[in-house]
Scaffold this active site. Structure first.
Site, PDB file in Angstrom:
ATOM      1  N   VAL A 241       1.084  -1.033  -0.256  1.00  0.00           N
ATOM      2  CA  VAL A 241      -0.021   0.201   0.341  1.00  0.00           C
ATOM      3  C   VAL A 241       0.655   1.088   0.060  1.00  0.00           C
ATOM      4  O   VAL A 241       0.668   2.664  -0.425  1.00  0.00           O
ATOM      5  CB  VAL A 241      -1.251   0.046   0.933  1.00  0.00           C
ATOM      6  CG1 VAL A 241      -0.043  -0.220   2.518  1.00  0.00           C
ATOM      7  CG2 VAL A 241      -1.861   0.995   1.077  1.00  0.00           C
ATOM      8  N   GLY A 242       2.047   1.083   0.145  1.00  0.00           N
ATOM      9  CA  GLY A 242       3.408   2.046   0.574  1.00  0.00           C
ATOM     10  C   GLY A 242       4.102   2.168  -0.523  1.00  0.00           C
ATOM     11  O   GLY A 242       3.942   1.736  -1.968  1.00  0.00           O
TER      12      GLY A 242
ATOM     13  N   GLY B 200      -7.499   7.564   7.148  1.00  0.00           N
ATOM     14  CA  GLY B 200      -8.267   7.325   6.086  1.00  0.00           C
ATOM     15  C   GLY B 200      -8.846   5.716   6.741  1.00  0.00           C
ATOM     16  O   GLY B 200      -9.735   5.391   7.570  1.00  0.00           O
ATOM     17  N   ARG B 201      -8.918   4.802   5.355  1.00  0.00           N
ATOM     18  CA  ARG B 201      -9.420   3.323   5.724  1.00  0.00           C
ATOM     19  C   ARG B 201      -9.123   2.451   6.799  1.00  0.00           C
ATOM     20  O   ARG B 201      -9.697   2.033   7.752  1.00  0.00           O
ATOM     21  CB  ARG B 201      -9.305   2.303   4.332  1.00  0.00           C
ATOM     22  CG  ARG B 201     -10.254   3.100   3.289  1.00  0.00           C
ATOM     23  CD  ARG B 201      -9.556   2.607   1.801  1.00  0.00           C
ATOM     24  NE  ARG B 201      -8.459   2.293   1.654  1.00  0.00           N
ATOM     25  CZ  ARG B 201      -7.413   3.121   0.675  1.00  0.00           C
ATOM     26  NH1 ARG B 201      -8.685   3.352   0.412  1.00  0.00           N
ATOM     27  NH2 ARG B 201      -6.520   3.674   0.923  1.00  0.00           N
ATOM     28  N   ILE B 202      -7.378   2.799   6.957  1.00  0.00           N
ATOM     29  CA  ILE B 202      -7.288   1.810   7.988  1.00  0.00           C
ATOM     30  C   ILE B 202      -7.432   2.426   9.784  1.00  0.00           C
ATOM     31  O   ILE B 202      -7.809   1.990  10.367  1.00  0.00           O
ATOM     32  CB  ILE B 202      -5.716   1.625   7.575  1.00  0.00           C
ATOM     33  CG1 ILE B 202      -5.267   0.866   7.026  1.00  0.00           C
ATOM     34  CG2 ILE B 202      -5.322   0.629   9.201  1.00  0.00           C
ATOM     35  CD1 ILE B 202      -3.718   0.492   6.743  1.00  0.00           C
TER      36      ILE B 202
ATOM     37  N   ARG C  83     -15.603  17.773   7.126  1.00  0.00           N
ATOM     38  CA  ARG C  83     -16.086  16.370   7.104  1.00  0.00           C
ATOM     39  C   ARG C  83     -17.005  16.318   8.817  1.00  0.00           C
ATOM     40  O   ARG C  83     -17.596  15.541   8.796  1.00  0.00           O
ATOM     41  CB  ARG C  83     -15.197  15.774   7.435  1.00  0.00           C
ATOM     42  CG  ARG C  83     -14.357  14.610   6.068  1.00  0.00           C
ATOM     43  CD  ARG C  83     -13.008  13.751   6.815  1.00  0.00           C
ATOM     44  NE  ARG C  83     -13.810  12.712   7.975  1.00  0.00           N
ATOM     45  CZ  ARG C  83     -14.232  11.685   7.598  1.00  0.00           C
ATOM     46  NH1 ARG C  83     -14.398  11.473   6.235  1.00  0.00           N
ATOM     47  NH2 ARG C  83     -14.882  10.592   8.514  1.00  0.00           N
TER      48      ARG C  83
ATOM     49  N   ARG D 179       4.835   4.086   9.058  1.00  0.00           N
ATOM     50  CA  ARG D 179       6.539   3.928   8.119  1.00  0.00           C
ATOM     51  C   ARG D 179       7.077   4.593   9.632  1.00  0.00           C
ATOM     52  O   ARG D 179       6.159   5.378  10.325  1.00  0.00           O
ATOM     53  CB  ARG D 179       5.865   4.834   7.457  1.00  0.00           C
ATOM     54  CG  ARG D 179       5.081   4.604   6.137  1.00  0.00           C
ATOM     55  CD  ARG D 179       5.763   3.457   5.769  1.00  0.00           C
ATOM     56  NE  ARG D 179       5.208   2.809   4.169  1.00  0.00           N
ATOM     57  CZ  ARG D 179       4.640   1.677   4.346  1.00  0.00           C
ATOM     58  NH1 ARG D 179       4.046   1.220   5.317  1.00  0.00           N
ATOM     59  NH2 ARG D 179       4.256   1.117   3.105  1.00  0.00           N
TER      60      ARG D 179
ATOM     61  N   HIS E 251       7.527  -5.661  10.992  1.00  0.00           N
ATOM     62  CA  HIS E 251       6.660  -4.970   9.783  1.00  0.00           C
ATOM     63  C   HIS E 251       5.467  -6.477   9.322  1.00  0.00           C
ATOM     64  O   HIS E 251       5.693  -6.590   8.118  1.00  0.00           O
ATOM     65  CB  HIS E 251       7.685  -4.679   9.379  1.00  0.00           C
ATOM     66  CG  HIS E 251       6.974  -3.222   8.139  1.00  0.00           C
ATOM     67  ND1 HIS E 251       7.070  -2.577   7.307  1.00  0.00           N
ATOM     68  CD2 HIS E 251       5.620  -2.995   7.420  1.00  0.00           C
ATOM     69  CE1 HIS E 251       6.547  -1.877   6.204  1.00  0.00           C
ATOM     70  NE2 HIS E 251       4.913  -2.329   6.640  1.00  0.00           N
TER      71      HIS E 251
ATOM     72  N   GLY F  44       1.777  -6.299   9.711  1.00  0.00           N
ATOM     73  CA  GLY F  44       0.859  -5.658  10.784  1.00  0.00           C
ATOM     74  C   GLY F  44      -0.213  -6.604   8.727  1.00  0.00           C
ATOM     75  O   GLY F  44      -1.441  -6.461   9.759  1.00  0.00           O
TER      76      GLY F  44
END
Length: 342
Positions: free
Chosen positions: A78-79, A165-167, A193, A257, A306, A308
């Site tokens: 995703v990154g 965001g989504r996460i 929002r 990150r 890392h 996740g």
């Protein structure tokens, strides 16, 4: 015959999709490790497409070595901070990536880190593994930490998000089950929002969900999740000033990150008790973290390497989407999930 560079075997199902393409010549890195940069630079010449992962740096040099035939790069991540976006953009090369499918796995991992850090799992496990638990036995407040959510006292409890965001929103859904009462978040966008946040609060049974600036995010949150992209804009956004504003009972969780958090400032924050603890899935300099790294020896810091998105189902879905992005981009001109280059 289109030549395709595959910098890492991404699993049987995804590789089968790539091999099923008629007339494609696959050049695959043969080892179970990130592809060597010199190998990539040599083999990328004349390629129409490329599969990569976070372990490969797609630099200006490599993109230039590919030549004009390179049309699509597809990354199983995703990154995209391992990809030189400017180098791709100026040559009109398209980039596929794999968000969405890892949302639930990363959100689950974020909650795990928050619990482990708040409940002093690192020192508790150290005592257990050293065989010294028996010297203390059970104690009324041994290894106690702050509870996530309202707990038995019904206290106000605020969860904060750096990035929404989504996460982050999937993590908030999970945190709501722990009895948090408020949510604050910071993002760089200025889209109003207000209505969406009110609806989200009502849906999750929270008293409020609202956007705040960084100082308020730091000072009001009981647990903060850092979920913004990497890059120059977010480098050390969690710095000494941010950490000093946090509550002494607060927990910082970084599933985003490594460079988002200033490592030296975090070391000081843990040593001097500016915050309660930290849970890190990512860290500056990864994966080259020596056993002597100070954070590995901080009792109130939980670090995992890392992982996740590391469920079998999630990684297989990421691999298939990565392969589909490349196949679609080269055969139909359509990438399922494309990163917009600027």
């Amino acid at each position: 015959m289109p030549k395709i560079l595959v910098c890492r075997d991404i699993g049987d199902k995804a590789m089968a999709l790539l091999r099923a393409q008629p007339d494609w010549e696959l050049v695959v890195w043969p080892n179970d490790s990130p592809a060597d940069a010199r190998w990539v630079e040599d083999k990328v010449q004349g390629c129409a497409g490329m599969i990569c992962t976070l372990g490969e740096k797609i630099t200006e040099r490599i993109v230039g070595a590919a030549g004009d035939q390179l049309k699509v790069v597809s990354t199983m991540s995703v990154g995209v901070d391992h990809v030189d976006l400017h180098a791709l953009a100026k040559r009109g090369i398209r980039l596929g990536y794999t968000p969405d499918v890892l949302t639930d796995a990363v959100a689950d991992c974020s909650i795990m880190l928050a619990l482990m850090a708040s409940r002093c799992v690192t020192p508790a496990q150290s005592m257990l593994r050293s065989g010294t638990w028996g010297t203390l036995g059970w104690g009324p407040y041994l290894f106690c930490g702050p509870q996530l959510g309202a707990g038995p006292t019904g206290k106000q409890s605020t969860v904060g998000f750096l990035g929404f965001g989504r996460i982050s929103q999937a993590t908030l859904v999970r945190m709501a089950a722990f009895g948090v009462t408020h949510c604050v978040y910071y993002n760089s966008g200025r889209v109003d929002r207000t209505a969406a946040d009110a609806a989200l609060a009502a849906k999750l049974g929270l008293q409020s969900v609202k956007r705040v600036e960084l100082p308020e995010l730091a000072s009001t949150s009981d647990v903060i999740f850092t979920l913004v992209p990497g890059g120059k804009e977010t480098l050390h956004i969690v710095d000494e000033a941010f950490l000093r504003r946090m509550k002494k009972t607060a927990v910082l969780v970084n599933p985003g990150r490594g460079p988002i958090v200033d490592t030296n400032a975090l070391i000081d924050a843990l040593k001097e008790g500016w915050i309660w603890g930290a849970g890190l899935d990512v860290i500056e300099g990864e994966p080259h973290i020596p056993a002597t790294h100070p954070l590995l020896h901080e009792p109130r810091c939980v670090i995992i390497p890392h992982i996740g998105s590391a469920t079998i189902e999630t990684r297989e879905a990421m691999a298939m989407l990565c392969a589909q992005n490349l196949v679609g981009g080269l055969t139909e001109g359509k990438i399922d999930v494309e990163y917009t280059l600027s």
